[in-house]
Design an enzyme around this catalytic site. Sequence first.
Site, short mmCIF file in Angstrom:
data_model
loop_
_atom_site.label_atom_id
_atom_site.label_comp_id
_atom_site.label_asym_id
_atom_site.label_seq_id
_atom_site.Cartn_x
_atom_site.Cartn_y
_atom_site.Cartn_z
N ARG A 190 0.98 -1.08 0.02
CA ARG A 190 -0.16 -0.05 0.11
C ARG A 190 0.89 1.15 0.10
O ARG A 190 1.69 1.46 0.90
CB ARG A 190 -0.94 0.00 1.34
N ASN A 225 -7.29 1.56 9.86
CA ASN A 225 -5.91 1.88 10.44
C ASN A 225 -6.14 1.84 11.93
O ASN A 225 -6.93 2.28 12.45
CB ASN A 225 -5.50 2.99 10.08
N TYR A 264 -3.85 1.17 15.75
CA TYR A 264 -2.47 0.90 16.59
C TYR A 264 -2.81 0.84 18.00
O TYR A 264 -1.72 0.11 18.64
CB TYR A 264 -2.08 2.53 16.34
N GLU A 313 -7.29 8.50 6.62
CA GLU A 313 -7.53 9.00 7.83
C GLU A 313 -8.06 10.34 7.92
O GLU A 313 -7.42 11.42 8.22
CB GLU A 313 -6.47 8.81 8.77
N GLU A 337 -3.39 -0.18 7.79
CA GLU A 337 -2.01 0.05 8.97
C GLU A 337 -2.12 -0.29 10.14
O GLU A 337 -3.21 -0.38 10.75
CB GLU A 337 -1.93 1.85 8.97
N HIS A 382 -2.93 10.83 0.94
CA HIS A 382 -2.52 10.50 2.19
C HIS A 382 -1.99 11.80 2.92
O HIS A 382 -0.67 12.02 3.07
CB HIS A 382 -1.49 9.52 2.50
#
Length: 476
Positions: free
Chosen positions: A74, A306, A308, A166, A377, A120
Site C-alpha cells: 500500500r 488503520n 494502533y 484517515e 495500517e 495521504h
Amino acid sequence: MSLPKDFKWGFATASYQIEGSINEDGRGPTIWDTFCAIPGKIADGSSGVVACDSYKRTKEDIELLKSVGAKAYRFSIGWSRVIPLGGRNDPINQKGLDHYVKFVDDLIEAGIEPFITLLHWDLPDALEKRYGGYLNKDEFSADFENYARVMFKAIPKCKHWITFNEPWCSSILGYNTGYFAPGRTSDRSKSPVGDSAREPWIVGHSLLVAHGKAVKVYREEFKPTQGGEIGITLNGDATLPWDPEDPEDVEACNRKIEFAISWFADPIYFGEYPESMRKQLGDRLPKWTDEDRALVKGSNDFYGMNHYTANYIKHKKGVPPEDDFLGNLETLFYNKKGDCIGPETQSFWLRPHAQGFRDLLNWLSKRYGYPKIYVTENGTSLKGENDMSLEQILEDDFRVKYFHDYVHAMAKASAEDGVNVQGYMAWSLMDNFEWAEGYETRFGVTYVDYVNDQKRYPKKSAKSLKPLFDSLIRKE
Ligand code: GBH
C-alpha cells in the site's frame, strides 16, 4: 489455521513520508511542504525534502518488498506530482504520472499487488491557496474527482483503491489542534487563522463528499471494465471503560469510537452522522443534502482500517467546550484500579494492547454489517529506538511481539468471531518522515540510515511477518 486462503498481507507507506525529491520532474508543492517550513511545527525541524529518497529508489524498494515476502504493498500517490497545481483545469504533468504507472507495472511484475491511496494528507498547496482546500466542499470535491479519474484511467492494473487516508486526522489535527498541516486552530499562539469549533466538521463533510464523488466515477466509468474495488481508510483506537462498573464510562467508550470512526463510517454505511455527534455539535455539524447523501451512502466496497492502540475512557460531566472533538470524555492509559493499558513506545499516543484490536474489529463488524475489512495500517514505534546502536535497532523484538500479538488477535477475530478481514498491511515498510515528530520516531520494519545515503537495513521484524502469516493463512 485461521486466516482465509487468499488473505493479502504486506506493508504500507505514504508519498510525503518516503519519496523526497520534492522538486523532481515538475512536482508542485503540497500543504506539508509549506507547513514544515514554519519554524516549530516539526519536532526536529525536518521535512520530506529527502525522506527515504524512495522516488529515486523504486527498484530498491521493490527488491526489499520481495525479500521479505510481501504479497501486497500500500502506497500513496503524490497528487501534486501528477497535477502540480491540483485543479481540474490545471495541466497534467506526464512525468509524474508516468512514474506511478511504471511503479505499478514493476510491482505487479514482481508479484506484488498494489493498494493505492489517492490522498495521504499531501494536498497540493495551490488548492489551499486558491480556495482554502478542504474548507471549500464544491471546489475541492470537483478537483478530487478529476484527479481520481486521471489515476483510475492511467492505472487500470490497480484493483484496490483507497480515496483518503484517515480523514479524522486531516480534519481534527489540521483544523482543530493545528498539529498537522495546514495547522489551522483557534489557538492563536499556534496560528493566526482557524476555528477549532467549526472548521473540522466542515472539512470532514467535504472529504466525505469528495470520497463519494470519486467512488461514483470509479463505479460508473472504470469498475465495469477494470473489476477493482474502492473504499476509504479510517483510523480509530480501541476503548475500555476507566470504571467498568460505571455505565457512563461504558457509554463514553462507544461515543469515543463514534466521534473517531462513525463520524465518517455512519454516513458511508447509513447516510447520517451518529446521534451522539448531532446532539453534542448541533448546528456546527453540516447537514446532509439529498444529493450529497446519495453520493456517500453505500460508497465503500471495503472498509480500510488503520489501528494502533487503545485507551481507557472516563466520561466527563457537564457541557463540553465548543472545541471538544472527543465526545466529552478523557482518554487515559490507566484505569480506576491502576492497571496500565500497555507498555510505552516512542509515540506519546501509542501503547500496544492487542485485545483491543480484536474488540474493535468486532465493534465495526457488528455496526456495519460485517463488511470486508482490509487492515491498511498497524504497527508500532519503539521507545528510544533512535538512540540505539544499529545492532540493537536490528533486534527489534518489541516490534516482532507487537506484530505477533496483533496479527493473532486479528486471526482470532477472523476464525472465531466471523469478522471478514481479508488483508493486512504493516506500518511501515521502512522508517520514514513521521509528520510533526520528524525522523526521531521510527515505525519501519526496515532501518533507514538518514545520515549515510538513506541506506536500508531490514530489522528482525521485517523478516517476522512471512512466517507469521504462513502459519495462519489456510492453504486451501
Ligand atoms: C497513521 O496515523 C498515519 O496514517 C501514518 O501516516 C503515520 O505514519 C502512522 O500513523 C504512525 O503515526 O494526540 O490528538 O495528536 C495513525 C493515527 C491518529 C495516530 C492521531 C496519532 C495523534 C492523536 N494517528 N494520533 S493526538
